[in-house]
Write a protein that holds these residues in place. Structure first.
Motif, mmCIF file in Angstrom:
data_model
loop_
_atom_site.group_PDB
_atom_site.id
_atom_site.type_symbol
_atom_site.label_atom_id
_atom_site.label_comp_id
_atom_site.label_asym_id
_atom_site.label_seq_id
_atom_site.Cartn_x
_atom_site.Cartn_y
_atom_site.Cartn_z
ATOM 1 N N ALA A 22 -5.055 3.197 -0.257
ATOM 2 C CA ALA A 22 -3.651 2.927 0.071
ATOM 3 C C ALA A 22 -3.254 3.628 1.374
ATOM 4 O O ALA A 22 -2.605 3.025 2.236
ATOM 5 C CB ALA A 22 -2.749 3.364 -1.077
ATOM 6 N N PRO A 77 -3.434 -3.879 0.393
ATOM 7 C CA PRO A 77 -4.438 -3.120 -0.362
ATOM 8 C C PRO A 77 -5.385 -3.939 -1.255
ATOM 9 O O PRO A 77 -5.763 -3.470 -2.326
ATOM 10 C CB PRO A 77 -3.569 -2.185 -1.206
ATOM 11 C CG PRO A 77 -2.356 -2.989 -1.486
ATOM 12 C CD PRO A 77 -2.107 -3.778 -0.215
ATOM 13 N N CYS A 96 -4.730 1.812 4.283
ATOM 14 C CA CYS A 96 -4.011 0.554 4.508
ATOM 15 C C CYS A 96 -2.662 0.789 5.189
ATOM 16 O O CYS A 96 -2.243 -0.012 6.028
ATOM 17 C CB CYS A 96 -3.815 -0.203 3.191
ATOM 18 S SG CYS A 96 -5.342 -0.887 2.524
ATOM 19 N N ALA A 124 0.828 -1.207 0.000
ATOM 20 C CA ALA A 124 0.000 0.000 0.000
ATOM 21 C C ALA A 124 0.860 1.254 0.000
ATOM 22 O O ALA A 124 0.540 2.234 -0.685
ATOM 23 C CB ALA A 124 -0.927 -0.006 1.214
#
Length: 147
Positions: free
Chosen positions: A85, A95, A88, A52
């Motif tokens: 992202a 992700p 995460c 991510a």
């Protein structure tokens, strides 16, 4: 989400960017192409590796550059990917939630870029040609002599 039948580019924003950038417009659009290709590839690679953190910057870059040219659907998609992202990264998660968005990214980027480049090309005829060749240069079809 399908963009068929909808607008991929806000042409008002595109025209404003073209005016503001002046002679540098085509060069800046070339940078958008180069950066966009790299950003899309980086996002896809980050998705494949489950990183991510590696997705955040290219998605952020693509979002900003897309908005500059009025490519709102592309910017919105990049923003969604960036948001996922970032979340995460905060939660120390992978992700997977971004997978469907990343899968749509390349085709949308390519379709949008094709429109932008077609519109920026000074050689492209933008007005429809009606009865080409009929009436000769500078004459309306069916008209003879002086106009």
């Amino acid at each position: 989400m399908s963009f068929e039948g909808s607008t991929l580019v806000d042409w008002t924003a595109f025209t404003q960017a073209r005016s503001l950038l002046g002679a540098g417009f085509v060069r800046i659009l070339g940078y958008f192409r180069e950066d966009g290709v790299k950003s899309v590839a980086s996002i896809e690679a980050a998705m494949r590796s489950g990183s991510a953190a590696a997705m955040v910057l290219p998605a952020h870059t693509l979002k900003g550059e897309s908005r500059q040219f009025g490519a709102e659907p592309l910017a919105d998609l990049a923003e969604v990917i960036e948001g996922i992202a970032r979340d995460c990264v905060e939660t120390h998660d992978t992700p997977e939630e971004a997978m469907e968005h990343v899968a749509r990214l390349r085709p949308l980027f390519e379709a949008t870029l094709a429109l932008l480049e077609r519109e920026a090309n000074p050689i492209v005829e933008r007005r429809p040609v009606v009865n080409a060749g009929v009436g000769g240069f500078g004459r309306r079809p069916g008209q003879f002599g002086r106009a």
